[in-house]
Design a protein around this motif. Structure first.
Motif, mmCIF file in Angstrom:
data_model
loop_
_atom_site.group_PDB
_atom_site.id
_atom_site.type_symbol
_atom_site.label_atom_id
_atom_site.label_comp_id
_atom_site.label_asym_id
_atom_site.label_seq_id
_atom_site.Cartn_x
_atom_site.Cartn_y
_atom_site.Cartn_z
ATOM 1 N N SER A 139 -3.892 6.142 1.878
ATOM 2 C CA SER A 139 -4.980 6.271 2.842
ATOM 3 C C SER A 139 -4.627 7.371 3.828
ATOM 4 C CB SER A 139 -5.125 4.911 3.538
ATOM 5 O OG SER A 139 -5.660 5.062 4.804
ATOM 6 N N ASP A 188 -9.797 2.337 -0.067
ATOM 7 C CA ASP A 188 -11.062 2.756 0.528
ATOM 8 C C ASP A 188 -11.910 1.545 0.904
ATOM 9 O OD1 ASP A 188 -12.859 4.776 1.371
ATOM 10 O OD2 ASP A 188 -14.074 4.429 -0.400
ATOM 11 N N GLY A 189 -11.254 0.558 1.504
ATOM 12 C CA GLY A 189 -11.989 -0.639 1.914
ATOM 13 C C GLY A 189 -12.078 -1.628 0.769
ATOM 14 N N MET A 196 0.875 -1.155 0.000
ATOM 15 C CA MET A 196 0.000 0.000 0.000
ATOM 16 C C MET A 196 0.920 1.214 0.000
ATOM 17 S SD MET A 196 -2.970 0.570 2.747
ATOM 18 C CE MET A 196 -4.408 -0.208 2.125
ATOM 19 N N ARG A 205 0.176 -6.489 7.978
ATOM 20 C CA ARG A 205 -0.996 -6.568 7.127
ATOM 21 C C ARG A 205 -0.608 -6.904 5.679
ATOM 22 N NH1 ARG A 205 -3.619 -3.034 3.932
ATOM 23 N NH2 ARG A 205 -5.850 -3.373 3.675
ATOM 24 N N HIS A 219 0.323 4.633 8.306
ATOM 25 C CA HIS A 219 0.662 3.222 8.198
ATOM 26 C C HIS A 219 2.159 3.060 8.009
ATOM 27 C CE1 HIS A 219 0.917 3.478 3.765
ATOM 28 N NE2 HIS A 219 0.054 4.432 3.974
ATOM 29 N N ASP A 258 -16.978 -8.185 8.082
ATOM 30 C CA ASP A 258 -16.409 -7.987 6.746
ATOM 31 C C ASP A 258 -15.894 -9.346 6.317
ATOM 32 O OD1 ASP A 258 -15.101 -7.018 4.460
ATOM 33 O OD2 ASP A 258 -13.253 -6.659 5.582
ATOM 34 N N THR A 311 -9.442 -3.513 -0.462
ATOM 35 C CA THR A 311 -8.299 -3.525 -1.384
ATOM 36 C C THR A 311 -7.854 -4.949 -1.699
ATOM 37 O OG1 THR A 311 -6.623 -3.322 0.344
ATOM 38 C CG2 THR A 311 -7.453 -1.278 -0.616
HETATM 39 P P1 ADP Z 1 -9.128 -4.452 2.791
HETATM 40 O O1 ADP Z 1 -8.466 -3.290 2.129
HETATM 41 O O2 ADP Z 1 -8.954 -5.704 2.019
HETATM 42 O O3 ADP Z 1 -10.578 -4.178 3.147
HETATM 43 P P2 ADP Z 1 -8.628 -4.277 5.662
HETATM 44 O O4 ADP Z 1 -9.952 -4.838 6.096
HETATM 45 O O5 ADP Z 1 -7.404 -4.656 6.391
HETATM 46 O O6 ADP Z 1 -8.348 -4.702 4.149
HETATM 47 O O7 ADP Z 1 -8.700 -2.692 5.637
HETATM 48 C C1 ADP Z 1 -9.844 -1.955 5.358
HETATM 49 C C2 ADP Z 1 -9.483 -0.588 4.865
HETATM 50 O O8 ADP Z 1 -8.898 0.165 5.935
HETATM 51 C C3 ADP Z 1 -8.424 -0.540 3.767
HETATM 52 O O9 ADP Z 1 -8.964 -0.708 2.479
HETATM 53 C C4 ADP Z 1 -7.843 0.835 3.959
HETATM 54 O O10 ADP Z 1 -8.696 1.804 3.408
HETATM 55 C C5 ADP Z 1 -7.821 0.957 5.453
HETATM 56 N N1 ADP Z 1 -6.577 0.440 6.018
HETATM 57 C C6 ADP Z 1 -6.443 -0.697 6.706
HETATM 58 N N2 ADP Z 1 -5.187 -0.906 7.113
HETATM 59 C C7 ADP Z 1 -4.489 0.151 6.654
HETATM 60 C C8 ADP Z 1 -3.150 0.531 6.730
HETATM 61 N N3 ADP Z 1 -2.243 -0.190 7.357
HETATM 62 N N4 ADP Z 1 -2.807 1.670 6.152
HETATM 63 C C9 ADP Z 1 -3.705 2.416 5.519
HETATM 64 N N5 ADP Z 1 -4.992 2.122 5.408
HETATM 65 C C10 ADP Z 1 -5.378 1.004 5.962
#
Ligand code: ADP
Length: 246
Positions: free
Chosen positions: A83, A131-132, A78, A95, A87, A184, A134
């Motif tokens: 975001s 944005d959720g 990422m 992650r 992070h 989720d 990914t």
């Molecule tokens: P996914 O992206 O597959 O939904 P997660 O459930 O871990 O994975 O995360 C949800 C959302 O939260 C991500 O899409 C991102 O927008 C934000 N997010 C999670 N972890 C991080 C991180 N370490 N850095 C930046 N954004 C994050």
């Protein structure tokens, strides 16, 4: 912040106006990178994910090579500007290590690795904006990039997250729904066989809800698959290459 206070549904609609079974807008383009053998750009709602794939090549380090099959090397990252959340700077995190692993396991089920003993196949995924969801956007992109690289596969893979918000099941959770909802559940499904290649679950669902969620995911991934197919057809029809349009 009290999570109970956050309402994710208003008059039966989600905060972004979507119905419970409605996906965000998905745009897929194949062959967007010049220097990769295959590539794809997926814009899924506000997510922007690029995947570049290299054809089977010499496995490095060589002692890792398998005499029976190619190894898949997957790196999900990422970008620091993906975001709002802190992070850390680039470099692997817990992650990204987890996501690289689960994505690799998805594709080990469909890539014909046995055709390339001793080799490695590299799959690089860069999340430019998050944005959720990914990981499901990444899997969707990687499947198109692998096909675009001409790597033989048993099946295409499409993915989507299903979850529970304000007590109702909903497909394709956005970031707030993912963070403040009750569950989720990202899934990846092989298109031809409908085999589930990834099923993770955050939060809780009852057995009945999980059955219903998987049925919703099957339906939603049909839509995702149609976009994947369209992107590949468009690439080969137009012979487009090396145009990264964000
Ligand atoms: P996914 O992206 O597959 O939904 P997660 O459930 O871990 O994975 O995360 C949800 C959302 O939260 C991500 O899409 C991102 O927008 C934000 N997010 C999670 N972890 C991080 C991180 N370490 N850095 C930046 N954004 C994050």
């Amino acid at each position: 912040m009290n999570m109970e206070e956050i309402k994710l549904l208003k008059d039966g609609k989600r905060l972004d106006g979507r119905a419970l079974d409605e996906l965000r807008t998905i745009r897929i383009e194949a062959g967007v990178l010049n220097q990769a053998d295959g590539s794809a750009l997926v814009e899924w709602g506000k997510n922007k994910v690029v995947c570049g794939v290299f054809k089977p090549g010499e496995c490095i380090p060589r002692h890792e090579a398998s005499p029976y099959e190619a190894l898949l090397k997957v790196r999900y990252t990422m970008s620091p500007f993906a975001s709002l959340e802190e992070h850390g700077r680039s470099g692997p995190s817990r992650r990204s290590t987890e996501l690289s692993k689960v994505i690799r396991e998805v594709f080990e089920n469909v890539v014909l690795t046995e055709e390339f003993p001793g080799a490695q196949i590299q799959i690089y995924i860069d999340v430019l904006q998050a944005d959720g969801g990914t990981r499901v956007a990444a899997i969707t992109a990687a499947s198109v990039a692998l096909a675009n690289a001409g790597i033989p596969m048993r099946d295409m893979v499409a993915a989507v997250a299903v979850g529970k918000i304000d007590g109702r099941l909903a497909v394709d959770l956005g970031k707030d729904e993912d963070n403040f909802g009750q569950s989720d559940t990202p899934v990846a499904i092989a298109h031809r066989t409908s085999e589930f290649l990834l099923l993770q679950m955050d939060g809780q669902l009852t057995r009945e809800e999980l059955m219903q969620a998987t049925a919703m995911a099957l339906e939603a991934t049909e839509e995702v698959h149609a976009k994947q197919k369209e992107a590949l057809l468009q690439y080969y029809e137009k012979g487009k290459r090396g145009e990264l349009q964000l």
